[in-house]
Motif scaffolding. Structure first.
Motif, PDB file in Angstrom:
ATOM      1  N   UNK A 155       0.926  -1.223  -0.029  1.00  0.00           N
ATOM      2  CA  UNK A 155       0.081   0.037  -0.097  1.00  0.00           C
ATOM      3  C   UNK A 155       0.917   1.208   0.104  1.00  0.00           C
ATOM      4  N   UNK A 156       0.612   2.050  -0.759  1.00  0.00           N
ATOM      5  CA  UNK A 156       1.247   3.674  -0.810  1.00  0.00           C
ATOM      6  C   UNK A 156       0.351   4.799  -1.153  1.00  0.00           C
ATOM      7  N   UNK A 157       0.607   5.789  -1.448  1.00  0.00           N
ATOM      8  CA  UNK A 157      -0.190   6.985  -1.689  1.00  0.00           C
ATOM      9  C   UNK A 157      -1.118   6.766  -2.742  1.00  0.00           C
ATOM     10  N   UNK A 158      -0.603   5.685  -3.820  1.00  0.00           N
ATOM     11  CA  UNK A 158      -1.453   5.546  -5.023  1.00  0.00           C
ATOM     12  C   UNK A 158      -1.951   4.117  -5.235  1.00  0.00           C
ATOM     13  N   UNK A 159      -1.612   3.524  -4.129  1.00  0.00           N
ATOM     14  CA  UNK A 159      -2.175   1.989  -4.307  1.00  0.00           C
ATOM     15  C   UNK A 159      -2.676   1.373  -2.900  1.00  0.00           C
ATOM     16  N   UNK A 160      -4.053   0.863  -2.958  1.00  0.00           N
ATOM     17  CA  UNK A 160      -4.363   0.366  -1.879  1.00  0.00           C
ATOM     18  C   UNK A 160      -4.774  -1.299  -2.327  1.00  0.00           C
ATOM     19  N   UNK A 161      -4.497  -2.028  -0.926  1.00  0.00           N
ATOM     20  CA  UNK A 161      -4.811  -3.538  -1.131  1.00  0.00           C
ATOM     21  C   UNK A 161      -6.148  -3.692  -1.089  1.00  0.00           C
ATOM     22  N   UNK A 162      -6.924  -3.031  -0.527  1.00  0.00           N
ATOM     23  CA  UNK A 162      -8.482  -3.080  -0.692  1.00  0.00           C
ATOM     24  C   UNK A 162      -9.135  -1.893  -1.211  1.00  0.00           C
ATOM     25  N   UNK A 163      -9.932  -2.185  -2.245  1.00  0.00           N
ATOM     26  CA  UNK A 163     -10.214  -0.967  -3.216  1.00  0.00           C
ATOM     27  C   UNK A 163     -11.516  -1.386  -3.681  1.00  0.00           C
ATOM     28  N   UNK A 164     -12.056  -0.448  -4.672  1.00  0.00           N
ATOM     29  CA  UNK A 164     -13.313  -0.736  -5.100  1.00  0.00           C
ATOM     30  C   UNK A 164     -13.243  -0.350  -6.760  1.00  0.00           C
ATOM     31  N   UNK A 165     -14.149  -1.346  -7.447  1.00  0.00           N
ATOM     32  CA  UNK A 165     -14.259  -0.939  -8.736  1.00  0.00           C
ATOM     33  C   UNK A 165     -16.057  -0.917  -9.188  1.00  0.00           C
ATOM     34  N   UNK A 166     -16.036  -0.388 -10.269  1.00  0.00           N
ATOM     35  CA  UNK A 166     -17.277  -0.808 -10.993  1.00  0.00           C
ATOM     36  C   UNK A 166     -16.988  -1.325 -12.380  1.00  0.00           C
ATOM     37  N   UNK A 167     -18.076  -2.258 -12.506  1.00  0.00           N
ATOM     38  CA  UNK A 167     -18.110  -2.865 -13.892  1.00  0.00           C
ATOM     39  C   UNK A 167     -19.159  -2.852 -14.505  1.00  0.00           C
ATOM     40  N   UNK A 168     -19.168  -2.673 -16.043  1.00  0.00           N
ATOM     41  CA  UNK A 168     -20.383  -2.476 -16.793  1.00  0.00           C
ATOM     42  C   UNK A 168     -20.453  -3.700 -17.851  1.00  0.00           C
ATOM     43  N   UNK A 169     -21.675  -4.312 -17.932  1.00  0.00           N
ATOM     44  CA  UNK A 169     -21.688  -5.511 -18.994  1.00  0.00           C
ATOM     45  C   UNK A 169     -23.094  -5.201 -19.814  1.00  0.00           C
ATOM     46  N   UNK A 170     -22.607  -5.499 -20.974  1.00  0.00           N
ATOM     47  CA  UNK A 170     -23.816  -5.330 -22.035  1.00  0.00           C
ATOM     48  C   UNK A 170     -23.787  -6.567 -22.703  1.00  0.00           C
ATOM     49  N   UNK A 171     -24.796  -7.515 -23.015  1.00  0.00           N
ATOM     50  CA  UNK A 171     -25.021  -8.733 -23.800  1.00  0.00           C
ATOM     51  C   UNK A 171     -26.104  -8.643 -24.431  1.00  0.00           C
ATOM     52  N   UNK A 172     -26.204  -8.585 -25.821  1.00  0.00           N
ATOM     53  CA  UNK A 172     -27.564  -8.502 -26.520  1.00  0.00           C
ATOM     54  C   UNK A 172     -27.197  -8.842 -27.845  1.00  0.00           C
ATOM     55  N   UNK A 173     -28.086  -8.720 -28.793  1.00  0.00           N
ATOM     56  CA  UNK A 173     -27.991  -9.243 -30.243  1.00  0.00           C
ATOM     57  C   UNK A 173     -27.474  -7.776 -30.908  1.00  0.00           C
ATOM     58  N   UNK A 174     -26.283  -8.311 -31.765  1.00  0.00           N
ATOM     59  CA  UNK A 174     -25.736  -6.807 -32.538  1.00  0.00           C
ATOM     60  C   UNK A 174     -25.048  -5.991 -31.718  1.00  0.00           C
ATOM     61  N   UNK A 175     -24.458  -6.134 -30.659  1.00  0.00           N
ATOM     62  CA  UNK A 175     -23.705  -5.092 -29.974  1.00  0.00           C
ATOM     63  C   UNK A 175     -22.321  -4.985 -30.664  1.00  0.00           C
ATOM     64  N   UNK A 176     -22.090  -3.671 -30.819  1.00  0.00           N
ATOM     65  CA  UNK A 176     -20.685  -3.550 -31.654  1.00  0.00           C
ATOM     66  C   UNK A 176     -19.832  -2.399 -30.440  1.00  0.00           C
ATOM     67  N   UNK A 177     -18.623  -2.442 -31.283  1.00  0.00           N
ATOM     68  CA  UNK A 177     -17.395  -1.669 -30.344  1.00  0.00           C
ATOM     69  C   UNK A 177     -18.169  -0.359 -30.580  1.00  0.00           C
ATOM     70  N   UNK A 178     -18.908   0.020 -31.550  1.00  0.00           N
ATOM     71  CA  UNK A 178     -19.333   1.534 -31.464  1.00  0.00           C
ATOM     72  C   UNK A 178     -20.293   1.706 -30.178  1.00  0.00           C
ATOM     73  N   UNK A 179     -21.036   0.786 -29.863  1.00  0.00           N
ATOM     74  CA  UNK A 179     -21.878   0.930 -28.539  1.00  0.00           C
ATOM     75  C   UNK A 179     -21.087   0.955 -27.432  1.00  0.00           C
ATOM     76  N   UNK A 180     -20.044   0.452 -27.351  1.00  0.00           N
ATOM     77  CA  UNK A 180     -19.037   0.556 -26.355  1.00  0.00           C
ATOM     78  C   UNK A 180     -18.208   1.852 -26.241  1.00  0.00           C
ATOM     79  N   UNK A 181     -17.905   2.303 -27.242  1.00  0.00           N
ATOM     80  CA  UNK A 181     -17.304   3.766 -27.157  1.00  0.00           C
ATOM     81  C   UNK A 181     -18.207   5.089 -27.046  1.00  0.00           C
ATOM     82  N   UNK A 182     -19.540   4.609 -27.582  1.00  0.00           N
ATOM     83  CA  UNK A 182     -20.779   5.593 -27.291  1.00  0.00           C
ATOM     84  C   UNK A 182     -21.183   5.463 -25.799  1.00  0.00           C
ATOM     85  N   UNK A 183     -21.393   4.325 -25.399  1.00  0.00           N
ATOM     86  CA  UNK A 183     -21.604   4.328 -23.783  1.00  0.00           C
ATOM     87  C   UNK A 183     -20.687   5.104 -22.814  1.00  0.00           C
TER      88      UNK A 183
END
Ligand code: DAH
Length: 332
Positions: free
Chosen positions: A204-232
């Motif tokens: 652990x230091x000023x810019x790193x923690x051993x316990x921290x937090x993330x948020x994840x986003x997931x989309x699965x559908x028909x016809x999802x493209x890289x454009x949807x990712x960049x746009x979202x």
């Protein structure tokens, strides 16, 4: 006589309608309709009348009795509703949360950040999912297409838990395993965000923690493209940070996405902040969760919250976020 009966009727109907309680109503009914009531008294007088008068008085007595009974029934129904309302009010339990004012404390900076991010994503049509912090190898690594010898499985990065076989149970190293859990339990279309605490076996230091937090986003559908990712990502950046902010993607590598990218966001002053990773969900990952990659495609992204919260509030040492010092916590 008829006039007397009508007067008694009118008086009785108004008294019954004004009874204050169910008990009062019962007392009144006995007084006005019972054996010793004025009404019953009239009946006894009828013996001395001729047939014509008997019919008239009898009719008036019946009408009076009917009107009074109807008034009593109506009043009883009203009083029963009132009584049940009173009972409910008396038995009411206040289960609402205590609304903490400034003096009684408030949510931690990271919790506030999670709730703000959830609000933004829910506003964009996503739902919120959660998973366990103690994970198995399948969800944290294998299902996410980490090869058996992938360096991220190394002891350096992962806290192992002394359960199951060797290295089988871990403290999750990212929120990506929640993607697997969501896909295992739900058929597409999937539009979910997954915030949570993660663990890395790191100094652990000023810019790193051993316990921290993330948020994840997931989309699965028909016809999802890289454009949807960049746009979202861009839409999210503007919704959360402000209209003057933009985003960019840089090619990168993650085992669970193909192609993969890292994304940065640009402040209105032109400087960049590295935020997280993203990509199109790898076909192997979809197959691992029983989703046909020929039919469905998806994108995912994930980023750390602590650095984000710290940057936004001018906290220069991440370790402060784990502080219990009230003078620090009070500021946010
Ligand atoms: N799980 C990655 C990490 O902790 C971040 C990440 C990269 C999440 C790419 C994603 C993704 O969903 O698509 O470094």
């Amino acid at each position: 006589m008829i006039d007397d009966i009508r007067r008694i009727q009118a008086d009785a109907v108004s008294r019954l309608g004004a009874a204050a309680t169910l008990e009062d109503l019962g007392v009144l009914e006995r007084e006005l309709l019972g054996k010793t009531s004025e009404l019953t008294g009239f009946k006894k007088l009828m013996g001395g009348l001729d047939n014509e008068a008997k019919r008239e008085v009898g009719g008036a007595l019946n009408a009076a009795r009917e009107a009074m009974t109807a008034a009593a029934t109506a009043r009883r129904a009203d009083l029963e509703i009132l009584a049940s309302r009173h009972r409910a009010e008396a038995e009411r339990l206040d289960l609402s949360e205590v609304r903490a004012g400034r003096d009684a404390g408030h949510l931690h900076l990271v919790t506030q950040t999670i709730e703000e991010l959830e609000d933004v994503f829910v506003g964009m049509g996503f739902n919120v999912a959660e998973g366990p912090e103690v994970e198995d190898d399948w969800h944290n690594f294998t299902a996410l297409n980490f090869g058996e010898y992938h360096p991220a499985r190394d002891m350096q990065d992962t806290f192992f838990v002394g359960l199951g076989g060797p290295r089988e149970v871990v403290m999750r190293t990212h929120t990506s395993p929640v993607q697997i859990r969501v896909m295992e339990h739900q058929a597409p279309p999937i539009y979910s965000v997954m915030p949570g605490r993660v663990y890395r076996n790191e100094a652990t230091d000023a810019t790193h923690l051993a316990v921290f937090h993330q948020i994840e986003c997931l989309v699965v559908d028909r016809g999802i493209t890289f454009g949807h990712l960049a746009g979202t990502i861009d839409r999210f950046t503007k919704a959360y940070f402000g209209p003057g902010w933009t985003s960019r993607l840089r090619p990168s590598y993650f085992p669970f996405t193909e192609p993969s990218a890292e994304f940065d966001i640009q402040r209105p002053d032109g400087t960049w902040l590295e935020l997280g990773g993203c990509g199109m969900v790898h076909p192997n990952v979809l197959s691992n969760c029983g989703i046909d990659p020929e039919e469905f495609s998806g994108f995912a992204f994930g980023f750390g919250l602590d650095r984000l919260a710290a940057t936004r509030h001018g906290v220069t040492d991440l370790r402060e976020l784990a502080s219990t010092d009230i003078r620090f916590l009070e500021q946010f």
